[in-house]
Motif scaffolding. Sequence first.
Motif, mmCIF file in Angstrom:
data_model
loop_
_atom_site.group_PDB
_atom_site.id
_atom_site.type_symbol
_atom_site.label_atom_id
_atom_site.label_comp_id
_atom_site.label_asym_id
_atom_site.label_seq_id
_atom_site.Cartn_x
_atom_site.Cartn_y
_atom_site.Cartn_z
ATOM 1 N N LEU A 118 -9.240 0.227 -4.370
ATOM 2 C CA LEU A 118 -7.859 0.431 -4.826
ATOM 3 C C LEU A 118 -7.604 -0.364 -6.100
ATOM 4 C CD1 LEU A 118 -5.977 0.118 -1.404
ATOM 5 C CD2 LEU A 118 -6.480 2.219 -2.661
ATOM 6 N N GLY A 119 -8.144 -1.571 -6.147
ATOM 7 C CA GLY A 119 -8.001 -2.405 -7.343
ATOM 8 C C GLY A 119 -9.185 -3.340 -7.463
ATOM 9 N N GLY A 126 -7.106 -3.420 2.687
ATOM 10 C CA GLY A 126 -7.040 -4.875 2.581
ATOM 11 C C GLY A 126 -7.893 -5.384 1.436
ATOM 12 N N TRP A 127 -8.223 -6.676 1.518
ATOM 13 C CA TRP A 127 -8.979 -7.304 0.430
ATOM 14 C C TRP A 127 -10.349 -7.761 0.925
ATOM 15 C CZ3 TRP A 127 -3.814 -7.596 1.262
ATOM 16 C CH2 TRP A 127 -3.008 -7.177 0.211
ATOM 17 N N ASN A 168 -5.574 -5.352 -7.129
ATOM 18 C CA ASN A 168 -4.245 -4.751 -7.157
ATOM 19 C C ASN A 168 -4.052 -3.704 -6.050
ATOM 20 O OD1 ASN A 168 -1.698 -4.296 -8.176
ATOM 21 N ND2 ASN A 168 -2.395 -2.628 -9.490
ATOM 22 N N PHE A 201 0.809 -1.229 0.000
ATOM 23 C CA PHE A 201 0.000 0.000 0.000
ATOM 24 C C PHE A 201 0.839 1.276 0.000
ATOM 25 C CE2 PHE A 201 -2.546 -3.284 2.240
ATOM 26 C CZ PHE A 201 -3.585 -3.397 1.325
ATOM 27 N N ALA A 242 -11.544 -7.688 -4.353
ATOM 28 C CA ALA A 242 -11.113 -6.321 -4.636
ATOM 29 C C ALA A 242 -10.284 -5.796 -3.466
ATOM 30 C CB ALA A 242 -12.330 -5.430 -4.852
ATOM 31 N N SER A 243 -9.303 -4.950 -3.753
ATOM 32 C CA SER A 243 -8.557 -4.303 -2.686
ATOM 33 C C SER A 243 -9.202 -2.953 -2.406
ATOM 34 C CB SER A 243 -7.094 -4.130 -3.070
ATOM 35 O OG SER A 243 -6.981 -3.453 -4.297
#
Lengths: 474, 474
Positions: B114-115, B46-47, A436, A271, B88-89
């Motif tokens: 984030l992703g 995080g995820w 990602n 991050f 997803a992040s």
Amino acid sequence: MSHTLKCFWFPKPLVRNVSTFSEYKNLRIADILATRPLGTQTSIKGWVKTVRKMKDNLFIDVNDGSCPDKFQIVLPKALKPDYLSFGASVEVIGKTTENVNGQLELRADELKILGPCIHSEGFPFAGKVSHPPEYIRKFLHLRSRTSAFSSILRIRSAASRSIHKYLSNEGYLNIHTPILTANDCEGAGEVFLARPENDTHLKDMMKHGLSCEEAYFDKKVFLTVSGQLHLEAMARGLGSVYTFGPTFRAENSRSRLHLSEFYMLEAEAAFMDNLDDLLKMMEKFIKNITTEVANECERDIRMLQDEEAKLHVNNLIKKPFQVLNFNEACSIINQHFEGPKVTEGLNKEQELFLVNYFGKVPVFVVEWPQALKPFYMKLMPDTLKVAAVDLLVPHVGELCGGSVRENDYILLEQKLKRIGQSEGLDWYLELRKFGNIPTSGFGMGFERFLQLLLGIANIKDTIPFPRWPHNCIL
Amino acid sequence: MSHTLKCFWFPKPLVRNVSTFSEYKNLRIADILATRPLGTQTSIKGWVKTVRKMKDNLFIDVNDGSCPDKFQIVLPKALKPDYLSFGASVEVIGKTTENVNGQLELRADELKILGPCIHSEGFPFAGKVSHPPEYIRKFLHLRSRTSAFSSILRIRSAASRSIHKYLSNEGYLNIHTPILTANDCEGAGEVFLARPENDTHLKDMMKHGLSCEEAYFDKKVFLTVSGQLHLEAMARGLGSVYTFGPTFRAENSRSRLHLSEFYMLEAEAAFMDNLDDLLKMMEKFIKNITTEVANECERDIRMLQDEEAKLHVNNLIKKPFQVLNFNEACSIINQHFEGPKVTEGLNKEQELFLVNYFGKVPVFVVEWPQALKPFYMKLMPDTLKVAAVDLLVPHVGELCGGSVRENDYILLEQKLKRIGQSEGLDWYLELRKFGNIPTSGFGMGFERFLQLLLGIANIKDTIPFPRWPHNCIL
């Protein structure tokens, strides 16, 4: 049995299994010096460093590898065994007392020779002689017996521990990235290939159309030059991670700063998306581990460090690191350095000049031309620069390299295509596809860190078993 | 730009640099759960593991790799961004609160993708599905994203730390023994050869009469199968030492217990001259590191360990290890085992039988026939047995092997001559010449230790990037 051998064949009469020995608790010299037990009956085991004869007693200095200090044994002359000489291994029993100088010593009741050291048979070291490092390096199997090298190895061990401890406390997970890998990461360094030695074995395993090098793994496999790409994969599920282990370069370099096998610390911060944070993290890491090792190994370091190295380390711990970008670095060099001007990257002389220019304080050089750096570094918006950093330090020049990683799928894909690497690195590209995250990280040459810390001229004297072209002893 | 790629190219509108994000302190989930800060404004990265829709809110479980736990986010439905899905992040900001069940959760003010994780593009894992290890293993670059494997890697990291810590506290110095070596130690295992990849380079370096394999180092160089001989050299100046790093076998074995690259802990105790002390030291080491890891990783271990593994570990920690000599072991097997009788050494089935026979408690088998063991093991007086030990444990069989080392110069020289190894090992023999000491030591397969601890069936699931015949992915 030849005559020569007789000296080494342990003379039976000396091996007395005196029961008193087993009644004494064996203590390491480091522990005795730390706890200063007075009047304790103890046994000490180690190697004789000096023997001085006085009127009634022998004064024998013994070191056992647990610390740089020698411990003084006082042995009545009458109890002197045969083969007592520099280099012999001994067990001594007796009582700890304080001498008139306030030093702890052992009043020995008995001294047993565990192994004699017959110098005429070719023991390469002599007592009270300071051998030069090039000489000591010829005897890799015996060099842990010298004061200087044993100090270096204790510091190396403490520095390793300190790296693990610091990163673990900061929440980084230790990942064992592979040595054998089908990727060669940077495409830059020369690599070693690995294949089984056994030829018949190879032929059994080989699939049609493959070469000898491909037989075992169905593809060519190299010794790692970096664990970074693997760390990036792990960081995308585990958060921040690091690896600390052996790394290989098959270059034909015999410089005082290169080894064929060396240790690298690589940390990857999950991050983290910008250079400022990376610089902060690198500086904090280096200041912390240096401070801890300097405190923990104070006595060992004192034996090794000259004034120059002491100044370097003092600056490193106490002063903020300098930051300048690549363009600024170039213009300083081109204006003030009397050596060669910058043409492409910085060479070693230019690196060292920059550090001296800034008063021997470590220098971060950031924002490098894309063409000078590997594919995985993040392109900075609206420039041809990448978010990369080299950390330059006194004595060795480049100590660390790092970057924000390119996390833009499209840009990374284009870059990999352009450099013709897209095929083997499809997995690396794919990391950018699913959940990602941005990451940033750096690598530090561990042996160079030790060179800096101790002012060691040649990197070959920082590692137990150095390997360089035409040299793989033991 | 193809249509497919568009999904991964981060859609610009989603990247909102909302200034509020930088005002929140980022906390790891492990730290939040450890300190339970209530009412704290925080950001979590995080995820996404699960998304549940309720009347007004979304309940989103997030994991960041810092611990096995998922942390619950409560997000008002109106704030749901596009691309919110399993995998997803995300970055979330909000305030920590306690819910009605007493669990800490985050009342989110905002959630940023984030992703994204576009499953239709081939993400191999699905939410709420427990994938079998063989399936997960196909995706080495993504497997840190699965709960099970991320738990294993956290335990692996903790176990490594525990090994370093324990041995360091016991006064052992950490030595980095070489990977590249001209000695192949045991002469037993199949070895990998290493040579530079670059052929022109090789030809430049090659001295007259040497082969391609010898060009770089002037001799054939192998990947280490053990650091023991090197440790013995170091122990003769530094006292007790250990090494913990990668080790290689070029065998054509795909068993559930073998890897081509694996980690081994090897410890060498200076001045230790008998099996009893070695057994005590091994048992203490294993009980200590197991206890520490079991405590430290309790939540991760609970996710993985079945009842069988729990029993094994419980026995290992709480019960004294069984000790029997090789002859006794053979007669028990020959009397009670329904499988094959002992002909030479013990095979895996026989090892596991013995451990079961003694109630699944680890078993030391000591005093082995000289012919079954490597040259460096100490011959016991008036026998053809050597002072060797194998430690057998449930689930994996042999976990450790160790011995008192032969420190008699004459006996060792005769042995080396007999097996035709005296030439390359002259340095090893010479260690016994000058200030010799007795030493004893053992090696432990680190991945097998993890298999035992967690009941992992296949060793390939204990290491981040497993290598075995025909398989070197990434």
